[in-house]
Design an enzyme around this catalytic site. Sequence first.
Site, mmCIF file in Angstrom:
data_model
loop_
_atom_site.group_PDB
_atom_site.id
_atom_site.type_symbol
_atom_site.label_atom_id
_atom_site.label_comp_id
_atom_site.label_asym_id
_atom_site.label_seq_id
_atom_site.Cartn_x
_atom_site.Cartn_y
_atom_site.Cartn_z
ATOM 1 N N LYS A 50 0.832 -1.208 0.000
ATOM 2 C CA LYS A 50 0.000 0.000 0.000
ATOM 3 C C LYS A 50 0.870 1.264 0.000
ATOM 4 O O LYS A 50 2.081 1.180 0.227
ATOM 5 C CB LYS A 50 -0.917 -0.011 1.215
ATOM 6 C CG LYS A 50 -0.158 0.081 2.532
ATOM 7 C CD LYS A 50 -1.087 -0.141 3.722
ATOM 8 C CE LYS A 50 -0.303 -0.047 5.018
ATOM 9 N NZ LYS A 50 -1.074 -0.539 6.168
ATOM 10 N N TYR A 278 16.398 30.614 5.887
ATOM 11 C CA TYR A 278 15.206 31.318 6.369
ATOM 12 C C TYR A 278 15.237 31.509 7.871
ATOM 13 O O TYR A 278 15.503 30.560 8.625
ATOM 14 C CB TYR A 278 13.937 30.531 6.030
ATOM 15 C CG TYR A 278 13.551 30.561 4.578
ATOM 16 C CD1 TYR A 278 13.240 31.771 3.944
ATOM 17 C CD2 TYR A 278 13.485 29.394 3.840
ATOM 18 C CE1 TYR A 278 12.877 31.798 2.603
ATOM 19 C CE2 TYR A 278 13.120 29.404 2.505
ATOM 20 C CZ TYR A 278 12.825 30.613 1.893
ATOM 21 O OH TYR A 278 12.469 30.635 0.576
HETATM 22 C C1 LIG Z 1 -0.274 -1.493 6.778
HETATM 23 C C2 LIG Z 1 -0.877 -2.734 7.251
HETATM 24 C C3 LIG Z 1 -0.078 -3.861 7.508
HETATM 25 C C4 LIG Z 1 1.432 -3.827 7.460
HETATM 26 O O1 LIG Z 1 1.920 -3.110 8.556
HETATM 27 P P1 LIG Z 1 3.483 -3.046 8.927
HETATM 28 O O2 LIG Z 1 3.480 -2.494 10.293
HETATM 29 O O3 LIG Z 1 4.106 -2.117 7.942
HETATM 30 O O4 LIG Z 1 3.996 -4.423 8.825
HETATM 31 C C5 LIG Z 1 -0.708 -5.030 7.846
HETATM 32 N N1 LIG Z 1 -2.059 -5.103 7.936
HETATM 33 C C6 LIG Z 1 -2.859 -4.038 7.712
HETATM 34 C C7 LIG Z 1 -4.322 -4.188 7.827
HETATM 35 C C8 LIG Z 1 -2.297 -2.814 7.367
HETATM 36 O O5 LIG Z 1 -3.087 -1.769 7.154
#
Ligand SMILES: *Cc1c(COP(=O)(O)O)cnc(C)c1O
Length: 389
Positions: A50, A278
């Site tokens: 994702k 800045y």
């Molecule tokens: C993002 C996510 C994961 C993976 O999480 P990590 O901490 O990066 O391993 C697993 N399950 C769900 C439902 C997620 O949203």
Amino acid sequence: MRGVIRSTVAHVDLAALQANFKAIQEFLKAGPADPKGLRRSVPRVIAVVKANAYGHGSERVALALEAAGADLLACADIEEAIVLRRAGVRAPILVFGALSVSDLDGLFEFSLTPTISTPSAVRAVQGAAGRHKKAIGYHLKIDTGMNRLGFRHDNLRRTLPELLASNTLRLEAIYTHFATADEPDTPYFDQQRQNFETALTVIDELRGGEKRPSIHAANSAATLRDSRVWYDMVRPGLLLYGIVPPPLASSIPLTPVMSLTSRVVAVKGVRPGEGVGYGFRFKTDTPVTTAVIPAGYADGIDLRVSGRCQVLIRGRRVPIVGAVSMDMMMVDVSDLEEVSPGDEVVIIGRQGDESWQQIDAREMAAAIGTIPWEIVCRIGSRIERQYES
Ligand SMILES: *Cc1c(COP(=O)(O)O)cnc(C)c1O
């Protein structure tokens, strides 16, 4: 287009990604036996890609993982999953997010696997299945205490029968998500685990003793922490990218997949009493030499790195000074014998073999009070991802 790559580049090592995936598989294979017999065999890995594969570039990452043997990927929403299908990914893709307000035709047109986590999603997906005259497999999400998505674990007898009775929606897996997997000292993780196991028993009953579908629960931290929650599949994200969720440690041999490099574009002498950048956020009362690096907050460099983080130039650590601006930041190179425009700058990654010659996302996150997930996800879209394999 030749010659238009900016000097700040994110290098994505696909061979390291594939090696991390395999190392996680080996870790699971070597794991302890399942005391309760809840697990049928070595857990499979759902590769979480994702958020543009945590900033690494989801298309190339997903294809590389698929080539390494990943047979189930996961995205946040339908739109992300469609990008992967268009890139040629053929493995099943699980969509984690809530679907009730999305365009659900994508599920059917691109063969995606939805998560059903609310009663309104049941109706929406059922309606879409009717329009497409197709049954669809789904994963059922149970909220065991995080109070985000999922059917509440404690009233499933009331909320699930309609879904379980559907003959167009086919239950493929049941899962939950932990709120505190990376907090070793709280009891909530174990409470959620117990709530989940109770929920699984209730669902077994509601389904009249039909064979249990696949079960999954573990993100990276939970995978490292407790083999009892491996069940049939685990869902690592961060670990795939070679980063261990803090404060946990891991014996899995992982390599960070992304490094972020740039080049010095200018070197400046600053006189006593002068300020830099800045707001003159950095002031000096001795002569200093600064180098200008063409990477700023538009590239995802957090404003808080100033005064807290370092970069590597000529194999040495030098501090980031003054306000990070949109397209540039400055470092104090007074301690280096020689610095010239064109010198390589490592913002994340290594420059030499010593341990202090490596700056990783976990170090940077700790220095500015955030989490490594945010560091990698924020790497800006104008930064070219260069893939190495
Ligand atoms: C993002 C996510 C994961 C993976 O999480 P990590 O901490 O990066 O391993 C697993 N399950 C769900 C439902 C997620 O949203």
